[in-house]
Design an enzyme around this catalytic site. Sequence first.
Site, PDB file in Angstrom:
ATOM      1  N   SER A 145      30.087  10.285 -13.287  1.00  0.00           N
ATOM      2  CA  SER A 145      31.361   9.928 -13.908  1.00  0.00           C
ATOM      3  C   SER A 145      32.344   9.499 -12.836  1.00  0.00           C
ATOM      4  O   SER A 145      32.171   9.824 -11.652  1.00  0.00           O
ATOM      5  CB  SER A 145      31.915  11.137 -14.675  1.00  0.00           C
ATOM      6  OG  SER A 145      33.248  10.926 -15.085  1.00  0.00           O
ATOM      7  N   TYR A 187      34.621  19.977 -15.246  1.00  0.00           N
ATOM      8  CA  TYR A 187      33.849  18.744 -15.406  1.00  0.00           C
ATOM      9  C   TYR A 187      33.752  18.004 -14.077  1.00  0.00           C
ATOM     10  O   TYR A 187      32.659  17.603 -13.648  1.00  0.00           O
ATOM     11  CB  TYR A 187      34.520  17.867 -16.458  1.00  0.00           C
ATOM     12  CG  TYR A 187      33.832  16.556 -16.720  1.00  0.00           C
ATOM     13  CD1 TYR A 187      32.743  16.478 -17.583  1.00  0.00           C
ATOM     14  CD2 TYR A 187      34.281  15.373 -16.132  1.00  0.00           C
ATOM     15  CE1 TYR A 187      32.113  15.270 -17.841  1.00  0.00           C
ATOM     16  CE2 TYR A 187      33.664  14.161 -16.390  1.00  0.00           C
ATOM     17  CZ  TYR A 187      32.580  14.121 -17.245  1.00  0.00           C
ATOM     18  OH  TYR A 187      31.963  12.903 -17.486  1.00  0.00           O
TER      19      TYR A 187
END
Length: 339
Positions: A168, A181
């Site tokens: 990501s 995350y």
Amino acid sequence: MNIRVVLFAGAFLLAAWLIARLIRTACYPLRDKVALITGGSRGLGLVLARHICARGGNVALVARDPEELARAKADLAPRGGKVLTIECDLLDAEQIQSAVGRIIDRFGKIDILINNAGIIEVGPLEHLAQEDFERAMRLHFWAPYELISQIVPEMRIWGGGRIVNISSIGGKVAVPHMASYGASKFALTGFSDSVRAELARDNIHVTTVAPGMMRTGSHVNAKFKGKHDDEFAWFAASAGAPLISMNADRAARKILAACRRGQPSLTLTFAARFAILANALFPNLTGYMMKFVNRFLPEAGGDEGNRSRAGGHLPRRAPEWLTRLADRATKKNNEQAGT
């Protein structure tokens, strides 16, 4: 004259580079390949499976929800290729080993491993517990580690393969209110980049993908803590914003093209590339900007904020026109309101 020579040389090099990319892509067709996709029952994983099946490939989808897997299999059935669905909790190493064995028993090999499964938890640091960080690390780092450990020895026997790790932008640039995350995606990015050179000698090519916001419809399955409604509002609006997010089908095509040519790294969306470049060149300025952005994000809530709630069960605070594109993708990509 010198300017003309430089322009001609530049154009020639660009053309040669484009031709080389096309040749590398064409040399690895997806027909009859076997791809294991984690989190393949919905979202980006399902979109990737659609493209692989449409090109004559076979897919093994690994996910936890049997109903989602059944819907995904029905979606893929008319698109070509063989589909195997396996219910598996990727937090359990034994279940991962069993799933890999079943796939090899069915297809005889695994040509492509796509580590796509993920969980997004959004909220202020005050509401994120140690368990949130541990769960994110187990899913985003340890599960891909276990899969790679299981599959790489087999790929060596088969003469090579492809590994795609979906990280990501949060694994390149830390974003406030997404600490668990981001920490786990940084770990996956580092691991993916580390093993790439070592596995290349075995004709196993590793591609690290750093997507920015994608319109997969997954915002309804993201988990929120703190002031749940407000956190969901800013995240959903970002996930559907056309200028900073990418259509899932386009993202899938780019990912598979990078996989086929063995491209080491792929960053999706201009906004993500800009953020990564800015952070590399001006880390202090980027740090100050993140502090500034955080001022506009919701503050911590009360004790109720410690509870994790799925976006699909929260009221909508963002204007409909901001989330319309992301909402359209929810049903299309088999995303349903989580619990």
